[in-house]
Design a protein around this motif. Structure first.
Motif, PDB file in Angstrom:
ATOM      1  N   ASN A  30      14.549  -9.154  -6.390  1.00 31.98           N
ATOM      2  CA  ASN A  30      13.619  -9.690  -7.380  1.00 31.98           C
ATOM      3  C   ASN A  30      12.912  -8.559  -8.118  1.00 31.98           C
ATOM      4  N   ILE A  31      12.530  -8.815  -9.356  1.00 30.59           N
ATOM      5  CA  ILE A  31      11.780  -7.851 -10.163  1.00 30.59           C
ATOM      6  C   ILE A  31      10.297  -8.183 -10.041  1.00 30.59           C
ATOM      7  N   THR A  32       9.476  -7.133  -9.954  1.00 28.51           N
ATOM      8  CA  THR A  32       8.034  -7.334  -9.961  1.00 28.51           C
ATOM      9  C   THR A  32       7.402  -6.305 -10.888  1.00 28.51           C
ATOM     10  N   TYR A  33       6.147  -6.512 -11.229  1.00 27.60           N
ATOM     11  CA  TYR A  33       5.453  -5.634 -12.161  1.00 27.60           C
ATOM     12  C   TYR A  33       4.112  -5.225 -11.573  1.00 27.60           C
ATOM     13  N   GLY A  34       3.502  -4.197 -12.174  1.00 32.57           N
ATOM     14  CA  GLY A  34       2.230  -3.682 -11.690  1.00 32.57           C
ATOM     15  C   GLY A  34       1.127  -4.722 -11.688  1.00 32.57           C
ATOM     16  N   SER A  35       1.171  -5.646 -12.634  1.00 31.78           N
ATOM     17  CA  SER A  35       0.129  -6.676 -12.698  1.00 31.78           C
ATOM     18  C   SER A  35       0.201  -7.616 -11.500  1.00 31.78           C
ATOM     19  N   VAL A  36       1.333  -7.672 -10.835  1.00 31.55           N
ATOM     20  CA  VAL A  36       1.486  -8.482  -9.618  1.00 31.55           C
ATOM     21  C   VAL A  36       1.238  -7.621  -8.392  1.00 31.55           C
ATOM     22  N   THR A  37       1.721  -6.377  -8.422  1.00 32.43           N
ATOM     23  CA  THR A  37       1.624  -5.485  -7.264  1.00 32.43           C
ATOM     24  C   THR A  37       0.181  -5.076  -6.973  1.00 32.43           C
ATOM     25  N   THR A  38      -0.599  -4.769  -8.001  1.00 36.27           N
ATOM     26  CA  THR A  38      -1.963  -4.265  -7.807  1.00 36.27           C
ATOM     27  C   THR A  38      -2.846  -5.230  -7.016  1.00 36.27           C
ATOM     28  N   PRO A  39      -2.924  -6.516  -7.358  1.00 34.97           N
ATOM     29  CA  PRO A  39      -3.754  -7.413  -6.561  1.00 34.97           C
ATOM     30  C   PRO A  39      -3.259  -7.550  -5.110  1.00 34.97           C
ATOM     31  N   LYS A  40      -1.942  -7.556  -4.929  1.00 37.39           N
ATOM     32  CA  LYS A  40      -1.402  -7.645  -3.561  1.00 37.39           C
ATOM     33  C   LYS A  40      -1.788  -6.415  -2.745  1.00 37.39           C
ATOM     34  N   ALA A  43      -5.455  -6.582  -1.844  1.00 44.10           N
ATOM     35  CA  ALA A  43      -5.689  -7.585  -0.798  1.00 44.10           C
ATOM     36  C   ALA A  43      -5.319  -7.050   0.585  1.00 44.10           C
ATOM     37  N   LEU A  44      -4.336  -6.150   0.627  1.00 46.91           N
ATOM     38  CA  LEU A  44      -3.938  -5.536   1.901  1.00 46.91           C
ATOM     39  C   LEU A  44      -4.834  -4.362   2.274  1.00 46.91           C
ATOM     40  N   GLY A  45      -5.728  -3.947   1.352  1.00 44.75           N
ATOM     41  CA  GLY A  45      -6.648  -2.850   1.624  1.00 44.75           C
ATOM     42  C   GLY A  45      -5.979  -1.486   1.578  1.00 44.75           C
ATOM     43  N   LEU A  46      -4.986  -1.328   0.706  1.00 46.65           N
ATOM     44  CA  LEU A  46      -4.241  -0.072   0.627  1.00 46.65           C
ATOM     45  C   LEU A  46      -4.640   0.736  -0.602  1.00 46.65           C
ATOM     46  N   ASP A  47      -4.563   2.057  -0.470  1.00 42.08           N
ATOM     47  CA  ASP A  47      -4.819   2.954  -1.597  1.00 42.08           C
ATOM     48  C   ASP A  47      -3.656   2.909  -2.577  1.00 42.08           C
ATOM     49  N   LYS A  48      -3.884   3.456  -3.785  1.00 39.83           N
ATOM     50  CA  LYS A  48      -2.847   3.495  -4.806  1.00 39.83           C
ATOM     51  C   LYS A  48      -1.913   4.679  -4.538  1.00 39.83           C
ATOM     52  N   ASN A  52       2.548   2.744  -0.815  1.00 40.56           N
ATOM     53  CA  ASN A  52       1.722   1.553  -0.609  1.00 40.56           C
ATOM     54  C   ASN A  52       2.098   0.449  -1.591  1.00 40.56           C
ATOM     55  N   ASP A  53       2.499   0.819  -2.817  1.00 41.44           N
ATOM     56  CA  ASP A  53       3.010  -0.178  -3.759  1.00 41.44           C
ATOM     57  C   ASP A  53       4.277  -0.826  -3.199  1.00 41.44           C
ATOM     58  N   ALA A  54       5.117  -0.025  -2.559  1.00 42.77           N
ATOM     59  CA  ALA A  54       6.335  -0.568  -1.953  1.00 42.77           C
ATOM     60  C   ALA A  54       5.995  -1.552  -0.841  1.00 42.77           C
ATOM     61  N   GLY A  59       6.083  -8.047   0.258  1.00 46.66           N
ATOM     62  CA  GLY A  59       5.696  -9.429   0.478  1.00 46.66           C
ATOM     63  C   GLY A  59       5.053  -9.723   1.825  1.00 46.66           C
ATOM     64  N   ILE A  60       4.722  -8.678   2.604  1.00 48.84           N
ATOM     65  CA  ILE A  60       4.080  -8.937   3.888  1.00 48.84           C
ATOM     66  C   ILE A  60       2.661  -9.451   3.658  1.00 48.84           C
ATOM     67  N   ASP A  61       2.152 -10.234   4.625  1.00 52.26           N
ATOM     68  CA  ASP A  61       0.830 -10.838   4.491  1.00 52.26           C
ATOM     69  C   ASP A  61      -0.295  -9.980   5.052  1.00 52.26           C
ATOM     70  N   LYS A  62      -0.010  -9.235   6.127  1.00 49.00           N
ATOM     71  CA  LYS A  62      -1.040  -8.376   6.716  1.00 49.00           C
ATOM     72  C   LYS A  62      -0.374  -7.166   7.355  1.00 49.00           C
ATOM     73  N   ILE A  63      -1.179  -6.123   7.536  1.00 42.67           N
ATOM     74  CA  ILE A  63      -0.697  -4.888   8.148  1.00 42.67           C
ATOM     75  C   ILE A  63      -1.350  -4.756   9.510  1.00 42.67           C
ATOM     76  N   ASP A  64      -0.517  -4.692  10.553  1.00 43.36           N
ATOM     77  CA  ASP A  64      -1.035  -4.563  11.912  1.00 43.36           C
ATOM     78  C   ASP A  64      -1.406  -3.121  12.246  1.00 43.36           C
ATOM     79  N   TYR A  65      -0.596  -2.173  11.782  1.00 45.11           N
ATOM     80  CA  TYR A  65      -0.873  -0.765  12.035  1.00 45.11           C
ATOM     81  C   TYR A  65      -0.243   0.083  10.938  1.00 45.11           C
ATOM     82  N   ASP A  66      -0.748   1.285  10.781  1.00 46.47           N
ATOM     83  CA  ASP A  66      -0.242   2.219   9.776  1.00 46.47           C
ATOM     84  C   ASP A  66       0.509   3.327  10.509  1.00 46.47           C
TER      85      ASP A  66
END
Length: 175
Positions: A30-40, A43-48, A52-54, A59-66
């Motif tokens: 699937n194709i995605t764009y920055g306007s979709v990736t940035t809010p996701k 929401a995951l609490g990740l830096d730019k 982290n964009d990947a 499409g994961i919902d939460k991050i258990d560990y880094d």
């Protein structure tokens, strides 16, 4: 327009070619764009960052560990574009118009090939060129030369290189 620097588009061109290859191989992607990736990503609490964009795109919902592990990919051009010199090099009276590409750009020397993954003084790098009969230029994935700290030149002796792997025109580095 003297003095004005034009923007480089090579990264965008590379990504367009890469995207096309990915979609040819993985037709259900699937194709995605920055306007979709940035809010996701937010929401995951990740830096730019690219990785982290990947993660956000995955499409994961939460991050258990880094794991703090990433890997880098870089494309390596094997041959130079010019077959000859358009203007004479410094120190020459006339331009070199008869030299063939393979004569000017050695693809291998003493068992080592361009873009071979090697180790020099505990650091991983790739052979970016050869000089003379026993020296090579070695760069890391950030395009910085690996050099002998005791010397002022960039070349390193082939006998001091440890061969790791022959690669084609892609450089991979776990980080």
């Amino acid at each position: 327009m003297e003095g004005k620097k034009l923007p480089s588009y090579k990264e965008g061109t590379f990504m367009n070619v890469f995207r096309r290859r990915v979609f040819d191989k993985y037709s259900d992607a699937n194709i995605t764009y920055g306007s979709v990736t940035t809010p996701k990503r937010k929401a995951l609490g990740l830096d730019k960052t690219h990785y982290n964009d990947a993660i956000a795109i995955s499409g994961i919902d939460k991050i258990d560990y880094d794991t703090h592990s990433i890997f880098k990919i870089k494309q390596f051009r094997k041959k130079k574009r010019s077959l000859h010199e358009a203007t004479a090099r410094k120190g020459r009276k006339c331009k070199n118009i008869i030299s063939q590409r393979n004569v000017k750009n050695k693809p291998y020397l003493k068992g080592f090939y361009l873009n071979d993954k090697v180790m020099f003084q505990g650091k991983v790098g790739w052979i970016s060129g050869f000089n003379g009969t026993s020296m090579a230029f070695v760069k890391n994935i950030e395009d910085q030369y690996l050099t002998n700290p005791d010397k002022s030149y960039k070349q390193v002796p082939l006998k001091e290189l440890t061969f790791i792997k022959h690669t084609n025109n892609w450089q991979f580095l776990p980080h």
